[in-house]
Write an enzyme that holds these catalytic residues in place. Structure first.
Site, PDB file in Angstrom:
ATOM      1  N   ARG A 259       0.786  -1.134   0.074  1.00  0.00           N
ATOM      2  CA  ARG A 259       0.076   0.085  -0.070  1.00  0.00           C
ATOM      3  C   ARG A 259       0.900   1.239   0.059  1.00  0.00           C
ATOM      4  O   ARG A 259       1.810   1.297   0.688  1.00  0.00           O
ATOM      5  CB  ARG A 259      -0.917   0.179   1.216  1.00  0.00           C
ATOM      6  CG  ARG A 259      -0.426   0.367   2.500  1.00  0.00           C
ATOM      7  CD  ARG A 259      -1.519   0.629   3.543  1.00  0.00           C
ATOM      8  NE  ARG A 259      -0.969  -0.013   4.782  1.00  0.00           N
ATOM      9  CZ  ARG A 259      -0.098   0.587   5.562  1.00  0.00           C
ATOM     10  NH1 ARG A 259       0.507   1.778   5.273  1.00  0.00           N
ATOM     11  NH2 ARG A 259       0.011   0.026   6.678  1.00  0.00           N
ATOM     12  N   HIS A 263      -1.963   3.548   6.524  1.00  0.00           N
ATOM     13  CA  HIS A 263      -2.821   2.482   7.002  1.00  0.00           C
ATOM     14  C   HIS A 263      -4.301   2.953   6.831  1.00  0.00           C
ATOM     15  O   HIS A 263      -5.135   2.308   6.202  1.00  0.00           O
ATOM     16  CB  HIS A 263      -2.550   2.015   8.310  1.00  0.00           C
ATOM     17  CG  HIS A 263      -3.639   1.122   8.969  1.00  0.00           C
ATOM     18  ND1 HIS A 263      -3.985  -0.022   8.637  1.00  0.00           N
ATOM     19  CD2 HIS A 263      -4.418   1.565  10.272  1.00  0.00           C
ATOM     20  CE1 HIS A 263      -5.033  -0.258   9.460  1.00  0.00           C
ATOM     21  NE2 HIS A 263      -5.333   0.436  10.221  1.00  0.00           N
ATOM     22  N   TYR A 273       7.815   4.137   9.764  1.00  0.00           N
ATOM     23  CA  TYR A 273       7.997   2.489   9.764  1.00  0.00           C
ATOM     24  C   TYR A 273       8.582   1.917   8.552  1.00  0.00           C
ATOM     25  O   TYR A 273       8.804   0.673   8.435  1.00  0.00           O
ATOM     26  CB  TYR A 273       6.789   1.568  10.385  1.00  0.00           C
ATOM     27  CG  TYR A 273       5.457   2.007   9.586  1.00  0.00           C
ATOM     28  CD1 TYR A 273       5.153   1.283   8.464  1.00  0.00           C
ATOM     29  CD2 TYR A 273       4.676   2.821  10.482  1.00  0.00           C
ATOM     30  CE1 TYR A 273       3.887   1.893   7.971  1.00  0.00           C
ATOM     31  CE2 TYR A 273       3.392   3.207   9.787  1.00  0.00           C
ATOM     32  CZ  TYR A 273       3.261   2.699   8.563  1.00  0.00           C
ATOM     33  OH  TYR A 273       1.905   2.531   8.025  1.00  0.00           O
TER      34      TYR A 273
END
Lengths: 360, 325
Positions: A259, A263, A273
């Site tokens: 993606r 999120h 991250y």
């Protein structure tokens, strides 16, 4: 000895691919039987979905949409698997899997209402076999086994397909759902869109298993790992999985994808991250770029066609937002009324109380 | 009419509805050929076939998910959780999913689901088999919680539960399964969900209970009668929603009430009843509403059950306390 056994299992799960990153067919024998119009339709849906994703992100930032989980990067995975389905097949989506349910028949304005937290978003039209996007990771997987058993008991030539992410594959429900479907020889397809991160946790931290696909072995069902950025590969494995499902053999499909966005739009910051290098590496594998190249080489796509889709998508979104805006606001009494078929004593009293409040 | 135990009445209700509606499916762990660990489904697989009465793999969340999936494909599932303590394994599917289905689909899909499970102390089970966890389900919107205390009600309530287009959690007190028989009509009948039953009429104090505690209260009422007090005993039968009309009507007559539950003080449904009485009937009360409940510990290991579970002496003591307030 034990390690060797695991290696023997893992060696069977090589990633299936048809189109490479450059749009070249690398697995000619596996080319699905799709007409030129169908190939164009698939591209149409991917472009449309990418535009809608961009618009949804910006509408969210303007406060005109609520909960939204971006999909860019996963179009091949979502649309390729969906395109292999029949109209009466059932979809049990995770919260990111809005494109599949919209392409299955949920009106776009209702998807927007769902995002805004309006109950009309969940009022699925007659004949559209979907459930609303699932929030609890894995809950839809055990339910898919139930829908599949229901379809089997009704002697339908239809399947239940459900979607989760790489994190979902760590849930107990993931195993339970596959195991139930296997035990009942029910027509189910379990898609794990391994987009590499469950919010921030990398897939390597989810499990010692080298692939998610191999988890099918424990449940006694088919398992396949596929390049989820390759729409032809996604379509092909889902088509096969569908045939097998109708013969009572469920399949776990691990779609390896990425993606690009956060999120969800609720404050997630992927730079905490993920590295830019990793983002760049995956963007080179983009599903639209490679499929566009493939179609252009066959003279099936060009800039004009692309622009038509972009314009259509933008117009449709504008109209859908307007329709969402025009939907009556929900009242507390509406929500009380949809709790039960027949309201019990307590809610009947509360309904009267809220109607009274609302009349003032 | 036939003399039936509660478990026979439960089996009879399922048989009745399996016959009435081909969409009714009965399943759970050991429910098929074995007839269930308490034999509640005895003979049903032979009678209705393996497609309608069947075993599941041993996974409660899977069973809950199966149920939701079968419900949306038009079936009327009757799922068994082998023991109530195993409900934690499927809490998401029961209260997170099944109970919310109608709401989250804006009324489009109801969940015509019945979840049966044995519970209740006094039969010396291993851990997490006997706990009274009804309060946890009862505070969850979207699902009714039904607890019969007699064979007659067991049959009528279970038929109502199976016919309901919304989910019903149906709790079977293990101690009552075979403790007594009573006349149960062989033909079909229903007992309305959400309606309490006045088991014994009295003018001095109202004892409100459900499940096995109904019988404890009836025994206590017998003893109180010997001492000249007429206790009214109300069996809630449905603990969510609670039939406050029946309770308030009784309290208006007796002006005194004791809430009796087998669950811990902090659990169960007693607090709801007492809070509602405060709102609806405080000016009719001559004394505070007291309660009989188990202590707020974990449900005890088998050897300590007898000293832990509330008994009729506890009920008499509290009844006298409100009578003499």
């Amino acid at each position: 000895m034990a390690t060797k056994t695991i290696e023997q299992v893992e060696s069977h799960f090589e990633m299936f691919q048809i189109l490479n990153e450059n749009g070249e067919v690398v697995n000619k024998d596996a080319m699905p039987d799709l007409s030129d119009e169908q190939l164009q339709e698939i591209m149409h849906r991917m472009v449309y979905t990418r535009i809608w994703d961009q618009r949804a992100i910006s509408l969210n930032r303007q406060g005109r949409l609520g909960f939204y989980a971006p999909v860019a990067g996963q179009e091949a995975s979502m649309i390729g698997s969906h395109y292999a389905l029949e109209k009466e097949d059932w979809i049990l989506p995770g919260y990111r899997d809005v494109p599949q349910v919209v392409w299955h028949g949920l009106p776009l304005y209702q998807a927007f209402l769902y995002s805004r937290g309006h109950f009309h978003g969940g009022q699925i039209p007659e004949g559209v076999n979907i459930l609303p996007p699932q929030i609890i990771i894995g809950a839809q997987i055990v339910q898919a086994a139930g829908v599949a058993l229901g379809l089997k008991r009704r002697h339908k030539d239809n399947v239940a397909i459900t979607y989760t992410g790489d994190g979902g594959a760590s849930q107990g429900d993931f195993y339970e759902g596959m195991n139930f479907a296997g035990a009942y020889e029910a027509p189910a397809i379990f898609v794990v869109q391994n987009n590499q991160f469950a919010i921030s946790v990398p897939v390597e931290e989810q499990s010692a298993a080298k692939t998610i696909a191999q988890k099918a072995v424990a449940a006694g069902i088919h398992g396949v790992q596929v390049d989820g950025m390759d729409i032809l590969a996604m379509y092909s494995v889902t088509e096969t999985a569908r045939k097998n499902a109708l013969n009572g053999e469920p399949t776990l499909i691990e779609s390896v994808c990425y993606r690009y966005g956060p999120h969800t739009m609720a404050g997630d910051d992927p730079t905490r991250y993920r590295t830019e290098e990793l983002d760049n590496e995956w963007e080179k594998k983009d599903p639209l770029i490679r499929f566009r190249k493939f179609l252009e080489d066959k003279d099936l796509w060009n800039e004009e066609k692309e622009n038509e889709v972009v314009d259509q998508a933008k117009a449709d979104i504008k109209e859908a937002i307007k329709q969402a805006d025009d939907t009556p606001k929900q009242k507390a009494s509406d929500l009380i009324e949809i709790m039960y078929e027949k309201l019990p004593q307590n809610l009947q009293e509360q309904l009267e109380e809220y109607r009274e409040k609302e009349s003032k | 009419m036939a003399q039936m135990t509660m478990i026979q009445a439960i089996t009879d209700a399922m048989r009745t509805e399996l016959k009435n509606d081909e969409n009714v499916l009965v399943y759970g762990e050991d429910v098929g050929q074995n007839g269930g660990v308490f034999r509640a489904t005895e003979g049903l697989q032979d009678e209705f076939g393996e497609e309608r009465v069947f075993d599941t793999p041993l996974a409660e969340s899977g069973i809950g998910g199966l149920t939701l999936g079968l419900a949306v494909t038009g079936f009327r599932p009757v799922m068994e959780i082998q023991f109530f303590g195993f409900v934690f394994e499927t809490m998401d599917e029961v209260v997170g999913q099944i109970a919310r289905l109608r709401y989250r689909t804006g009324g489009k899909y109801g969940a015509p689901v019945t979840i049966r499970t044995p519970y209740g102390g006094g039969v010396k089970t291993p851990e997490l088999h006997a706990d009274s966890l009804e309060g946890i389900i009862a505070q969850s919107p979207g699902i009714s919680v039904v607890i019969p205390s007699t064979p007659y009600d067991a049959k009528g309530l279970l038929i109502s539960a199976i016919r309901s287009n919304d989910p019903v959690f149906y709790l079977e007190h293990m101690k009552l399964y075979r403790s007594f028989r009573e006349e149960v009509p062989e033909e079909e009948y229903t007992v309305e969900i959400g309606k309490a039953d006045v088991k014994r009429e009295g003018k001095d104090v109202t004892l409100i209970a459900y499940g096995a505690m109904v019988h404890t209260c009836l025994k206590a009422a017998d003893q109180l009668a010997e001492e000249g007090y007429e206790a009214e005993v109300i069996d809630l039968r449905t603990v969510s929603p609670i039939d406050m009309d029946t309770i308030v009507e009784s309290v208006k007559k007796t002006n005194r009430a004791v809430m009796v539950q087998e669950a811990q003080r902090q659990a169960g449904v007693g607090s709801n009843v007492m809070a509602d009485l405060n709102e609806r009937a405080i000016l009719h009360l001559e004394a505070p509403v007291l309660r009989v409940a188990a202590p707020d510990t974990v449900f005890p290991f088998a050897a300590a059950e007898d000293v832990w579970l509330p008994n009729e002496n506890d009920v008499i003591e509290k009844a006298k306390a409100v009578l003499n307030f």
